[in-house]
Design a protein around this motif. Sequence first.
Motif, PDB file in Angstrom:
ATOM      1  N   CYS A  23       0.832  -1.197   0.000  1.00  0.00           N
ATOM      2  CA  CYS A  23       0.000   0.000   0.000  1.00  0.00           C
ATOM      3  C   CYS A  23       0.868   1.249   0.000  1.00  0.00           C
ATOM      4  N   CYS A  25       0.736   3.660   1.829  1.00  0.00           N
ATOM      5  CA  CYS A  25       1.040   4.136   3.182  1.00  0.00           C
ATOM      6  C   CYS A  25       2.357   3.554   3.683  1.00  0.00           C
ATOM      7  N   HIS A  29      -0.829  -4.758   4.195  1.00  0.00           N
ATOM      8  CA  HIS A  29      -2.098  -4.974   4.889  1.00  0.00           C
ATOM      9  C   HIS A  29      -2.563  -6.408   4.696  1.00  0.00           C
ATOM     10  N   TYR A 218       0.696   7.733  12.116  1.00  0.00           N
ATOM     11  CA  TYR A 218       0.500   6.865  10.951  1.00  0.00           C
ATOM     12  C   TYR A 218      -0.951   6.969  10.454  1.00  0.00           C
ATOM     13  N   CYS A 220      -3.493   5.811   6.851  1.00  0.00           N
ATOM     14  CA  CYS A 220      -3.559   5.179   5.532  1.00  0.00           C
ATOM     15  C   CYS A 220      -4.774   5.712   4.772  1.00  0.00           C
TER      16      CYS A 220
HETATM   17 ZN    ZN Z   1      -2.249   1.450   3.621  1.00  0.00          ZN
END
Ligand code: ZN
Length: 457
Positions: A23, A25, A29, A218, A220
């Motif tokens: 991802c 981010c 996942h 953090y 996403c």
């Molecule tokens: Zn992510």
Amino acid sequence: MQLIKENISKFKIQDYLGKNFTCDCGREHTVEIENVIIENGAINKMPEVLKLLHYNKVFLVADTNTYKAAGEQVENVIIGNGFELKKHVYKRDDDLVPDEVTIGEFIINYYNDADVIVAVGSGVLNDLCKFMSYKLNTPYIIVATAPSMDGYASIGSALSIENLKTTVSGEVPKAIIGDVDVLKDAPLDMIRAGFGDMVGKYSAINDWKLGKMVNDEYYCDYVSGMVMHSLKKCMETAEGLENRENEAIRNLMEGLVLTGIAMSFTGNSRPASGSEHHLSHFVEMMYLFDKKQAPPHGVKVGFNTIVMNYIRQRLSESNPDINEVLKKASSFNKDKWTDDVKRLFRQAAPGVIHLNENEGINSYDKRVERVKRIIDNWEEFASLLKEVPHHEEIREILKRIGAPISLKELNVDKETIINGLVYAKEVRNRYTVLQLAWDLGLLDDIATEMESSFFNE
Ligand SMILES: [Zn+2]
Ligand SMILES: [Zn+2]
């Protein structure tokens, strides 16, 4: 596989299962749930699911209500297809509580040879079997009987140990069976609670973004988008909930399960829980201290979303001045804060004080750092706060499905809520709109103002 935001609307729940995703981010996942079936007649697919996962011996757990609602049907389908099954059906005059007695009863009746636990129920049975699955190292499958909360797919299990609500480790289910024919017959209050828990995601996601902007937390964008997409679908069909329409019930159940998956993806509850949940936890704590019954979780969360969106709007219209804010920050009275925490949080106060000192939440230096960043970028903050629907819009949709929209309907006293506005932020170290209001020195004023206007409507 790569998660790409443009594809969110094409992804179905099943597409997220049993894979590793990379991802933008920067994280991978993944979720350990292998199968989710949400449709009319889903229970008939139980034998298929058991075969696919190589289970033969089933320990079925239900209470008298959920056994009637779906358990008996599940039992018949499983036995009728040649699987072995033993069951335990809890009998209670009041609601089943996931406490020491209930856990003991589970152990006494347990089927030692079982290779899977099948839980038939919603919140409590899910929490119980999630925990037992973890303790007995035996997988579990949940057959949901109500779209009432987002805990089906989450890891934590909420138990009541020594009369205190405690979150302990649990296992995610191997499969979630949401038979829409069963879910739509759930009590309307449970359906309303599930919708309230879902509406709360507007607030939770906004708080998550705030945490990123203030503390570089953090975040996403894909996961937040995936929660918002399922929430949008729930909103589009919300009016069908009162009439138990298939599509409305299915969208709600999918949204609740997807939020659980989102939490697995990020490894925390940021995608599902923010200030609206903290206020709900605060009310629950206060009611527990006084041995009073608090309204159902999701019902409180839905109502609190009206409250938090009002505060967001109120803040977005303010024009904070750095000198005034710093003056407020330097006049923070720690002794008064400590006295208030001790008075309100009673036996839980030492934990609250410890958390605050450990993380330096109220420290002047950290607050000044945050405040400078916020005021330097105020335009951006104000527009983030305006991203959520207007509080009247949330009130309107909750009203239309028959959920509580005033303190009177919610059956919570004003004093508890006002205390919660000021002190609910102490229950978790997590940046939310309540912390923002406090940082800006506006929280007390807003609470006082809401006490005399907002909550009198
Ligand atoms: Zn992510
Ligand atoms: Zn919730």
